[in-house]
Scaffold this active site. Structure first.
Site, PDB file in Angstrom:
ATOM      1  N   HIS A 130      -2.250  -1.715   4.441  1.00  0.00           N
ATOM      2  CA  HIS A 130      -1.711  -0.355   4.300  1.00  0.00           C
ATOM      3  C   HIS A 130      -2.792   0.646   4.671  1.00  0.00           C
ATOM      4  CE1 HIS A 130      -4.027  -0.966   0.644  1.00  0.00           C
ATOM      5  NE2 HIS A 130      -4.102   0.351   0.526  1.00  0.00           N
ATOM      6  N   HIS A 137      -6.134  -1.303   5.830  1.00  0.00           N
ATOM      7  CA  HIS A 137      -7.011  -2.259   5.164  1.00  0.00           C
ATOM      8  C   HIS A 137      -6.173  -3.094   4.194  1.00  0.00           C
ATOM      9  CE1 HIS A 137      -6.969   1.606   3.029  1.00  0.00           C
ATOM     10  NE2 HIS A 137      -7.117   0.936   1.908  1.00  0.00           N
ATOM     11  N   ARG A 169     -12.411 -10.482  -8.664  1.00  0.00           N
ATOM     12  CA  ARG A 169     -12.817  -9.231  -8.023  1.00  0.00           C
ATOM     13  C   ARG A 169     -12.263  -8.070  -8.838  1.00  0.00           C
ATOM     14  NH1 ARG A 169     -13.982  -6.477  -3.008  1.00  0.00           N
ATOM     15  NH2 ARG A 169     -12.665  -4.624  -2.847  1.00  0.00           N
ATOM     16  N   ASP A 229      -4.261   4.491   3.217  1.00  0.00           N
ATOM     17  CA  ASP A 229      -4.173   5.296   1.993  1.00  0.00           C
ATOM     18  C   ASP A 229      -3.550   6.649   2.348  1.00  0.00           C
ATOM     19  OD1 ASP A 229      -5.323   3.265   0.577  1.00  0.00           O
ATOM     20  OD2 ASP A 229      -7.340   4.124   0.572  1.00  0.00           O
TER      21      ASP A 229
HETATM   22  C1  GA4 Z   1      -1.612   2.664  -1.503  1.00  0.00           C
HETATM   23  C2  GA4 Z   1      -2.837   3.434  -2.033  1.00  0.00           C
HETATM   24  C3  GA4 Z   1      -2.831   3.597  -3.563  1.00  0.00           C
HETATM   25  O1  GA4 Z   1      -3.191   2.364  -4.184  1.00  0.00           O
HETATM   26  C4  GA4 Z   1      -1.441   4.037  -4.087  1.00  0.00           C
HETATM   27  C5  GA4 Z   1      -0.441   2.968  -3.697  1.00  0.00           C
HETATM   28  C6  GA4 Z   1       1.007   3.146  -4.170  1.00  0.00           C
HETATM   29  C7  GA4 Z   1       1.283   2.393  -5.475  1.00  0.00           C
HETATM   30  O2  GA4 Z   1       0.714   1.339  -5.718  1.00  0.00           O
HETATM   31  O3  GA4 Z   1       2.126   2.878  -6.249  1.00  0.00           O
HETATM   32  C8  GA4 Z   1       1.897   2.680  -2.980  1.00  0.00           C
HETATM   33  C9  GA4 Z   1       0.929   2.523  -1.766  1.00  0.00           C
HETATM   34  C10 GA4 Z   1      -0.356   3.202  -2.209  1.00  0.00           C
HETATM   35  C11 GA4 Z   1       1.492   3.145  -0.463  1.00  0.00           C
HETATM   36  C12 GA4 Z   1       3.029   2.878  -0.253  1.00  0.00           C
HETATM   37  C13 GA4 Z   1       3.807   2.891  -1.584  1.00  0.00           C
HETATM   38  C14 GA4 Z   1       3.006   3.645  -2.624  1.00  0.00           C
HETATM   39  C15 GA4 Z   1       2.689   1.401  -3.188  1.00  0.00           C
HETATM   40  C16 GA4 Z   1       3.750   1.512  -2.154  1.00  0.00           C
HETATM   41  C17 GA4 Z   1       4.509   0.491  -1.771  1.00  0.00           C
HETATM   42  C18 GA4 Z   1      -1.504   4.371  -5.568  1.00  0.00           C
HETATM   43  C19 GA4 Z   1      -0.909   5.155  -3.232  1.00  0.00           C
HETATM   44  O4  GA4 Z   1      -1.022   6.345  -3.435  1.00  0.00           O
HETATM   45  O5  GA4 Z   1      -0.254   4.646  -2.130  1.00  0.00           O
END
Ligand code: GA4
Length: 336
Positions: A209, A266, A278, A211
């Site tokens: 994904h 990443h 980890r 960020d």
């Molecule tokens: C990825 C980055 C952060 O961990 C996060 C994630 C979020 C979640 O875990 O609730 C998301 C993911 C993240 C991107 C797409 C969506 C939202 C899970 C998911 C399937 C907290 C964020 O802001 O986006």
């Protein structure tokens, strides 16, 4: 229909890659030049001499390990999941993504932090609050150096967002437990020393994904797992450095630099040969929900026309949460 994301990775070729190292104690103009270069080329770099105290970091990590050592019932009780915040295990987001992970997710502003944690196991609340304060300041310092490096006169143009009291920044503790069953099998066969392919596996800890926010400040213990996707499509493992912070550009910063900085995909994998868990702690610096995301005028030139339409963080967040983890979303906001 919700389709489960792939949970294991097979026969993958990975090239080791050393992240650029930014020494914040070095001469200012060198620091700025190197941060801009790394953000344009890789969207990732390691920061050393960052000024966040060892004590703040270790206390946060200890509180995290203490928390994850509790039973699932205790963890759920201490951090009931609400609005996607709280304790989670295996499920990532709300659209069916899964990983070999358990985590704690909370809004990084202190008032919210207090709301999410219903009792205070291991001083988690005060430790998370001290940690968040320190990394937020570090994120602001880096964003201000970035703005200066891009020649933007208002050097607070990026950092201002995450300093706001109603910033939507998030703190996330990720625990990737090692698989003791597989390790025991290896031990039985080879005195615990062998990394024989017949027993080794690589599983998805946190799927690929980018960020969505402005900037991510990640700290991990010395257990590997983070990989970044380089331009040629290869996955490169990042060597963990517990004394450094791994910084990466988020989607919003790519938009605010009109595509000059890159928000790079990443993921985290878990390897059966690791005999330790980890633990990573990620701070995602985000603006308030109603903030308008647009590149400063200097970033837009006739040679480099505006790539994205203005939008609010609330709009972007909504799109993010309606999609799967691995889906790209930034293109939905491109100018035609
Ligand atoms: C990825 C980055 C952060 O961990 C996060 C994630 C979020 C979640 O875990 O609730 C998301 C993911 C993240 C991107 C797409 C969506 C939202 C899970 C998911 C399937 C907290 C964020 O802001 O986006």
């Amino acid at each position: 229909m919700v389709v489960a994301s792939p949970t294991s990775i097979q026969n993958e070729r990975v090239q080791p890659f050393e992240l650029p190292i930014i020494d914040l104690a070095a001469e200012r103009s060198t620091v700025i030049k190197n941060i801009v270069k790394a953000s344009e080329e890789f969207g990732f770099f390691n920061v050393i001499n960052h000024g966040v105290s060892h004590d703040t970091i270790t206390k946060m990590e200890e509180a995290g390990f203490d928390f994850f050592a509790k039973t699932v019932e205790q963890k759920k009780l201490a951090m009931p999941a609400s609005d996607s915040f709280g304790y989670g295990s295996k499920n990532i987001g709300i659209n069916g993504d899964m990983g070999e992970i358990e985590y704690l997710l909370f809004n990084a502003t202190s008032t919210q932090l207090f709301r999410t944690i219903s009792n205070d196991p291991s001083n988690l609340r005060s430790r998370a609050s001290a940690y968040t304060d320190a990394v937020m300041k570090l994120a602001c310092e880096i964003l201000e150096l970035m703005a200066e490096g891009m020649g933007v006169p208002d050097t607070l143009c990026f950092s201002r967002f995450i300093r706001e009291v109603d910033s939507d920044s998030i703190l996330r503790l990720n625990h990737y437990p090692h698989d003791s069953n597989i390790l025991n099998k290896n031990k039985d066969c080879n005195n615990g020393t062998d990394k024989s392919p017949s027993y080794n596996y690589t599983k998805v800890g946190f799927g690929e994904h980018s960020d969505p926010q402005i900037l991510t400040i990640l700290r991990s213990n010395d257990v590997d797992g983070l990989q970044i996707s380089l331009q040629d499509g290869e996955w490169s493992p990042v060597t963990p450095d517990p004394s450094a912070f791994c910084v990466n550009v988020g989607d919003l910063l790519e938009v605010m630099t009109n595509g000059r900085f890159v928000s790079v995909r990443h993921r985290v994998v878990t390897n059966s040969y690791n005999n330790k868990s980890r633990m990573s702690i990620a701070y995602f610096g985000a603006p308030p929900l109603n903030a308008c995301i647009v590149a400063p005028p200097l970033m837009v030139t006739p040679q480099r026309p505006s790539l994205f339409r203005p939008f609010t963080w609330a709009e972007y967040k909504k799109a993010t949460y309606s999609l799967r983890l691995g889906d790209t979303r930034i293109h939905l906001f491109r100018n035609c």
